[in-house]
Design a protein around this motif. Structure first.
Motif, PDB file in Angstrom:
ATOM      1  N   ALA A 144      63.987  39.395  81.227  1.00  0.00           N
ATOM      2  CA  ALA A 144      63.495  39.461  80.062  1.00  0.00           C
ATOM      3  C   ALA A 144      64.440  39.603  78.614  1.00  0.00           C
ATOM      4  N   PRO A 145      64.239  39.610  77.568  1.00  0.00           N
ATOM      5  CA  PRO A 145      65.006  39.273  76.517  1.00  0.00           C
ATOM      6  C   PRO A 145      65.655  40.890  76.327  1.00  0.00           C
ATOM      7  N   ILE A 146      66.983  40.889  76.142  1.00  0.00           N
ATOM      8  CA  ILE A 146      67.653  42.114  75.890  1.00  0.00           C
ATOM      9  C   ILE A 146      67.276  42.707  74.538  1.00  0.00           C
ATOM     10  N   MET A 147      66.341  43.882  74.603  1.00  0.00           N
ATOM     11  CA  MET A 147      65.949  44.616  73.208  1.00  0.00           C
ATOM     12  C   MET A 147      67.036  45.798  72.864  1.00  0.00           C
ATOM     13  N   GLU A 148      67.799  45.796  72.098  1.00  0.00           N
ATOM     14  CA  GLU A 148      68.690  47.066  71.625  1.00  0.00           C
ATOM     15  C   GLU A 148      68.163  47.633  70.531  1.00  0.00           C
ATOM     16  N   LEU A 149      66.887  47.969  70.494  1.00  0.00           N
ATOM     17  CA  LEU A 149      66.230  48.570  69.535  1.00  0.00           C
ATOM     18  C   LEU A 149      65.818  50.143  69.877  1.00  0.00           C
ATOM     19  N   SER A 150      65.880  51.033  69.253  1.00  0.00           N
ATOM     20  CA  SER A 150      65.596  52.411  69.760  1.00  0.00           C
ATOM     21  C   SER A 150      64.638  53.084  68.819  1.00  0.00           C
ATOM     22  N   SER A 151      63.921  53.639  69.282  1.00  0.00           N
ATOM     23  CA  SER A 151      63.016  54.668  68.488  1.00  0.00           C
ATOM     24  C   SER A 151      63.963  55.667  67.822  1.00  0.00           C
ATOM     25  N   THR A 152      65.008  56.236  68.340  1.00  0.00           N
ATOM     26  CA  THR A 152      65.673  57.189  67.769  1.00  0.00           C
ATOM     27  C   THR A 152      66.364  56.433  66.246  1.00  0.00           C
ATOM     28  N   PHE A 153      66.887  55.293  66.359  1.00  0.00           N
ATOM     29  CA  PHE A 153      67.265  54.467  65.321  1.00  0.00           C
ATOM     30  C   PHE A 153      66.156  54.149  64.236  1.00  0.00           C
ATOM     31  N   ILE A 154      64.877  54.060  64.643  1.00  0.00           N
ATOM     32  CA  ILE A 154      63.939  53.768  63.640  1.00  0.00           C
ATOM     33  C   ILE A 154      63.554  55.204  62.964  1.00  0.00           C
ATOM     34  N   ARG A 155      63.467  56.256  63.892  1.00  0.00           N
ATOM     35  CA  ARG A 155      63.170  57.522  63.016  1.00  0.00           C
ATOM     36  C   ARG A 155      64.197  58.043  62.180  1.00  0.00           C
ATOM     37  N   LYS A 156      65.619  57.883  62.577  1.00  0.00           N
ATOM     38  CA  LYS A 156      66.530  58.208  61.593  1.00  0.00           C
ATOM     39  C   LYS A 156      66.590  57.076  60.223  1.00  0.00           C
ATOM     40  N   SER A 157      66.189  56.047  60.527  1.00  0.00           N
ATOM     41  CA  SER A 157      66.078  54.998  59.389  1.00  0.00           C
ATOM     42  C   SER A 157      65.023  55.369  58.260  1.00  0.00           C
ATOM     43  N   ILE A 158      63.942  55.766  58.862  1.00  0.00           N
ATOM     44  CA  ILE A 158      62.664  56.169  58.183  1.00  0.00           C
ATOM     45  C   ILE A 158      62.875  57.362  57.308  1.00  0.00           C
ATOM     46  N   LYS A 159      63.893  58.398  57.963  1.00  0.00           N
ATOM     47  CA  LYS A 159      64.212  59.677  57.247  1.00  0.00           C
ATOM     48  C   LYS A 159      65.259  59.239  56.343  1.00  0.00           C
ATOM     49  N   LYS A 160      65.961  58.163  56.245  1.00  0.00           N
ATOM     50  CA  LYS A 160      66.853  57.681  55.192  1.00  0.00           C
ATOM     51  C   LYS A 160      66.335  56.848  54.119  1.00  0.00           C
ATOM     52  N   GLY A 161      65.021  56.488  54.301  1.00  0.00           N
ATOM     53  CA  GLY A 161      64.111  55.717  53.392  1.00  0.00           C
ATOM     54  C   GLY A 161      64.345  54.132  53.454  1.00  0.00           C
ATOM     55  N   LYS A 162      64.822  53.858  54.779  1.00  0.00           N
ATOM     56  CA  LYS A 162      64.942  52.432  54.972  1.00  0.00           C
ATOM     57  C   LYS A 162      63.681  51.770  55.348  1.00  0.00           C
ATOM     58  N   ASN A 163      63.794  50.414  55.187  1.00  0.00           N
ATOM     59  CA  ASN A 163      62.437  49.697  55.347  1.00  0.00           C
ATOM     60  C   ASN A 163      62.523  49.062  56.908  1.00  0.00           C
ATOM     61  N   VAL A 164      61.721  49.824  57.769  1.00  0.00           N
ATOM     62  CA  VAL A 164      61.789  49.492  59.299  1.00  0.00           C
ATOM     63  C   VAL A 164      60.521  48.678  59.568  1.00  0.00           C
ATOM     64  N   ARG A 165      59.783  48.311  58.656  1.00  0.00           N
ATOM     65  CA  ARG A 165      58.442  47.382  58.929  1.00  0.00           C
ATOM     66  C   ARG A 165      58.738  46.299  59.905  1.00  0.00           C
ATOM     67  N   PRO A 166      59.684  45.724  59.948  1.00  0.00           N
ATOM     68  CA  PRO A 166      59.764  44.462  60.978  1.00  0.00           C
ATOM     69  C   PRO A 166      60.030  44.867  62.496  1.00  0.00           C
ATOM     70  N   MET A 167      60.405  46.254  62.579  1.00  0.00           N
ATOM     71  CA  MET A 167      60.778  46.925  63.843  1.00  0.00           C
ATOM     72  C   MET A 167      59.527  47.287  64.446  1.00  0.00           C
ATOM     73  N   LEU A 168      58.497  47.363  63.670  1.00  0.00           N
ATOM     74  CA  LEU A 168      57.323  48.107  64.219  1.00  0.00           C
ATOM     75  C   LEU A 168      55.958  47.234  64.399  1.00  0.00           C
ATOM     76  N   PRO A 169      55.234  47.187  65.412  1.00  0.00           N
ATOM     77  CA  PRO A 169      53.702  46.460  65.303  1.00  0.00           C
ATOM     78  C   PRO A 169      53.083  46.819  63.926  1.00  0.00           C
ATOM     79  N   GLU A 170      52.343  45.782  63.353  1.00  0.00           N
ATOM     80  CA  GLU A 170      51.943  46.173  61.998  1.00  0.00           C
ATOM     81  C   GLU A 170      50.978  47.265  62.065  1.00  0.00           C
ATOM     82  N   HIS A 171      50.104  47.471  63.076  1.00  0.00           N
ATOM     83  CA  HIS A 171      49.233  48.596  63.130  1.00  0.00           C
ATOM     84  C   HIS A 171      49.883  49.840  63.114  1.00  0.00           C
TER      85      HIS A 171
END
Length: 192
Positions: A153-180
């Motif tokens: 499978a493709p190597i996916m180095e994306l983590s939920s921790t990174f996404i949570r921290k990014s949201i907290k910092k006000g970053k746009n994480v939209r491409p990292m999450l399924p649209e819904h």
């Protein structure tokens, strides 16, 4: 029917999880992938962990357009702390006509020998392993084991921790999450 069980807190579920699960459903002999949402341990309450039903809702929203991907709350009703072997045994009793398998990252396979009753898991269930960039080596007993299947499978180095921290910092994480999921996280102001 062969069901692959993909365990996780999915806090939040992201495109990496979805890509791996879909790859397993399309490029292995598994018919369906069930996202088994791990309940929050009553002994380890983490402020960054959304409640069980909010995380299940995100998994539902992420998978609703995929016929082979399903959310599962099976562990919500099992005694805590729960072990994978108990969930597998429970599912096998509840669905005797299904064949269950475990999906895990290569990083988890490296510590699999520390799991409760790992020998029983290996005796009764196939394990589908996807690649991860991680330190350490795989125990020789799992090397070329007939029940352990490495899926390219493709190597996916994306983590939920990174996404949570990014949201907290006000970053746009939209491409990292399924649209819904993005819409739900945004609407509910999660992780801010």
């Amino acid at each position: 029917m062969k069901i692959g069980l993909y365990f996780g807190t999915f806090n939040p579920i992201h495109v990496g999880h979805l890509t791996i699960a879909n790859h397993m459903a399309e490029y292995s002999d598994l018919d369906q992938i069930w996202f088994v949402v791990t309940p929050q341990s009553p002994f380890k309450v983490k402020s960054s962990m959304l409640d069980n039903h909010q995380r299940l809702e995100m998994v539902y929203r992420a998978t609703k357009d995929y016929l082979k991907l399903k959310p599962s709350d099976i562990e919500f009703g099992l005694p805590q702390p729960n072990y994978t072997i108990n969930t597998l045994t429970y599912l096998q009793e509840k669905h005797p006509n299904y064949e269950f398998a475990l999906i895990m990252g290569e990083d988890n396979l490296k510590s699999f020998h520390k799991w409760k009753n790992y020998e029983l898991i290996l005796e009764g269930y196939n394990i589908y392993v996807y690649p991860r960039l991680s330190e350490g080596t795989i125990e020789t007993q799992f090397d070329k084991h007939p029940k352990i299947h490495h899926i390219d499978a493709p190597i996916m180095e994306l983590s939920s921790t990174f996404i949570r921290k990014s949201i907290k910092k006000g970053k746009n994480v939209r491409p990292m999450l399924p649209e819904h999921v993005w819409e739900y996280v945004d609407e509910m102001n999660f992780y801010k």
